[in-house]
Design an enzyme around this catalytic site. Structure first.
Site, PDB file in Angstrom:
ATOM      1  N   HIS A  80      -0.679   4.186   1.461  1.00 13.92           N
ATOM      2  CA  HIS A  80      -0.268   4.549   2.832  1.00 13.92           C
ATOM      3  C   HIS A  80      -1.106   5.710   3.374  1.00 13.92           C
ATOM      4  O   HIS A  80      -1.621   6.536   2.622  1.00 13.92           O
ATOM      5  CB  HIS A  80       1.240   4.821   2.930  1.00 13.92           C
ATOM      6  CG  HIS A  80       1.719   6.116   2.359  1.00 13.92           C
ATOM      7  ND1 HIS A  80       3.020   6.323   1.976  1.00 13.92           N
ATOM      8  CD2 HIS A  80       1.090   7.295   2.104  1.00 13.92           C
ATOM      9  CE1 HIS A  80       3.167   7.552   1.539  1.00 13.92           C
ATOM     10  NE2 HIS A  80       2.008   8.168   1.596  1.00 13.92           N
ATOM     11  N   ASP A 115       2.631  12.977  11.133  1.00 18.10           N
ATOM     12  CA  ASP A 115       3.951  12.367  10.960  1.00 18.10           C
ATOM     13  C   ASP A 115       5.034  13.410  10.763  1.00 18.10           C
ATOM     14  O   ASP A 115       4.745  14.592  10.586  1.00 18.10           O
ATOM     15  CB  ASP A 115       3.924  11.373   9.782  1.00 18.10           C
ATOM     16  CG  ASP A 115       3.288  11.964   8.523  1.00 18.10           C
ATOM     17  OD1 ASP A 115       3.110  13.186   8.462  1.00 18.10           O
ATOM     18  OD2 ASP A 115       2.973  11.190   7.611  1.00 18.10           O
ATOM     19  N   ASN A 134       0.457   4.163  -3.020  1.00 18.19           N
ATOM     20  CA  ASN A 134       0.583   2.777  -2.550  1.00 18.19           C
ATOM     21  C   ASN A 134      -0.397   2.461  -1.416  1.00 18.19           C
ATOM     22  O   ASN A 134      -0.339   1.391  -0.824  1.00 18.19           O
ATOM     23  CB  ASN A 134       2.023   2.487  -2.102  1.00 18.19           C
ATOM     24  CG  ASN A 134       2.443   3.294  -0.873  1.00 18.19           C
ATOM     25  OD1 ASN A 134       1.658   4.072  -0.335  1.00 18.19           O
ATOM     26  ND2 ASN A 134       3.678   3.105  -0.447  1.00 18.19           N
ATOM     27  N   GLU A 171       3.110   2.294   5.852  1.00 17.34           N
ATOM     28  CA  GLU A 171       3.353   1.779   4.509  1.00 17.34           C
ATOM     29  C   GLU A 171       2.798   0.359   4.359  1.00 17.34           C
ATOM     30  O   GLU A 171       2.664  -0.363   5.351  1.00 17.34           O
ATOM     31  CB  GLU A 171       4.872   1.738   4.250  1.00 17.34           C
ATOM     32  CG  GLU A 171       5.569   3.091   4.373  1.00 17.34           C
ATOM     33  CD  GLU A 171       5.402   3.972   3.137  1.00 17.34           C
ATOM     34  OE1 GLU A 171       4.504   3.724   2.309  1.00 17.34           O
ATOM     35  OE2 GLU A 171       6.188   4.923   3.008  1.00 17.34           O
TER      36      GLU A 171
HETATM   37  P1  PGA Z   1       0.318  13.994  -1.584  1.00 21.33           P
HETATM   38  O1  PGA Z   1       0.814  12.936  -0.512  1.00 21.33           O
HETATM   39  O2  PGA Z   1      -0.838  14.720  -0.951  1.00 21.33           O
HETATM   40  O3  PGA Z   1       1.501  14.916  -1.799  1.00 21.33           O
HETATM   41  O4  PGA Z   1      -0.080  13.242  -2.801  1.00 21.33           O
HETATM   42  C1  PGA Z   1      -0.130  12.144   0.152  1.00 21.33           C
HETATM   43  C2  PGA Z   1       0.554  11.076   0.940  1.00 21.33           C
HETATM   44  O5  PGA Z   1       1.610  10.583   0.488  1.00 21.33           O
HETATM   45  O6  PGA Z   1       0.038  10.683   2.000  1.00 21.33           O
END
Ligand code: PGA
Length: 250
Positions: A138, A67, A136, A143
């Site tokens: 995702h 992404d 959450n 999302e």
């Molecule tokens: P993080 O993010 O590794 O910084 O916790 C993971 C994500 O949001 O997919």
């Protein structure tokens, strides 16, 4: 789904790097699906160490990232292109021409998303996709929602994600409100998937993923549809899972 619970960050980094090394050993021109965020950083550092020790060669490896923020220039220090260059690509012998990140400045995002799917297809698909997970649930910027998109698409970020990611920006107002992201189907088309999760903030989402039930309100739960997923966690990330579930998947 296979679960590996590790005692510390370095063990997670080693297990993840072993999986990548295995894929590259089997095919020196492997296609790595890569992720940003803080979680995979120790694994990237381990890959750099192995490259420096002469144990890994990325000269023919290709990559596609999950992404990118939209709109955001690739040379902006918050962009995921910038992150990948600084956390990994600048420190190994990968040819940057063989690395792909969605174009955060695409004039026509819908066309750019279609083109990204073509890039993945023309590369012959993804050999192993690395994933982090949002608190959450995702994966990429897919999302929680009533419905999920199958393919690469432009999406709005949720308030949760804007808040969580604001730690990397000067203020919450600076976080882009949109992103280009592989869809759930793009992710599931990878031949192997590695999901890494650390910390209590991920425990609820990981419990849902490991339950094996599907819900669009935890997009990562869709990984249960895939037959080669390895979840690599620390103990905090599995703290809301019961011992029977952990034992059954370990
Ligand atoms: P993080 O993010 O590794 O910084 O916790 C993971 C994500 O949001 O997919």
């Amino acid at each position: 789904m296979r679960l590996i619970v590790c005692d510390n960050q370095q063990e997670i980094a080693n297990v993840g790097a072993d999986m990548i090394a295995e894929v590259v050993a089997a095919n020196p021109a492997a296609v790595l699906g890569l992720a940003t965020g803080s979680t995979p950083v120790p694994m990237y550092q381990e890959l750099i160490r192995r490259y420096e020790a002469g144990k890994l060669d990325f000269s023919s490896v290709r990559s596609v990232n999950l992404d990118e923020y939209y709109p955001l220039a690739p040379d902006n220090d918050q962009s995921y292109r910038y992150f990948m260059n600084h956390q990994l690509f600048d420190h190994i012998n990968i040819d940057k021409n063989n690395t792909n990140v969605p174009d955060g400045l695409a004039a026509d995002p819908a066309a750019a998303c279609k083109a990204y799917e073509c890039i993945i297809r023309d590369l012959g698909g993804i050999d192993i996709q690395v994933l982090g997970i949002g608190g959450n649930g995702h994966i990429g910027f897919n999302e929680p929602a009533e419905a999920l998109d199958p393919l690469t698409h432009l999406t709005d970020l949720t308030e949760d994600t804007i808040k969580a990611n604001s730690r990397f920006f000067e203020s919450e107002a600076d976080v882009p409100r949109c992103a280009l992201t592989m869809g759930i189907g793009t992710i599931l088309s990878a031949r192997r998937i590695m999901l890494i999760a650390t910390g209590e903030a991920k425990a609820k989402a990981i419990a849902t993923v490991l339950s094996g039930k599907l819900t669009t309100f935890c997009p990562a739960s869709m990984l249960s549809l895939h037959n080669d997923v390895t979840v690599i966690c620390d103990r905090a990330a599995v703290s809301l899972c019961d011992e029977a579930t952990i034992a059954a998947l370990s």
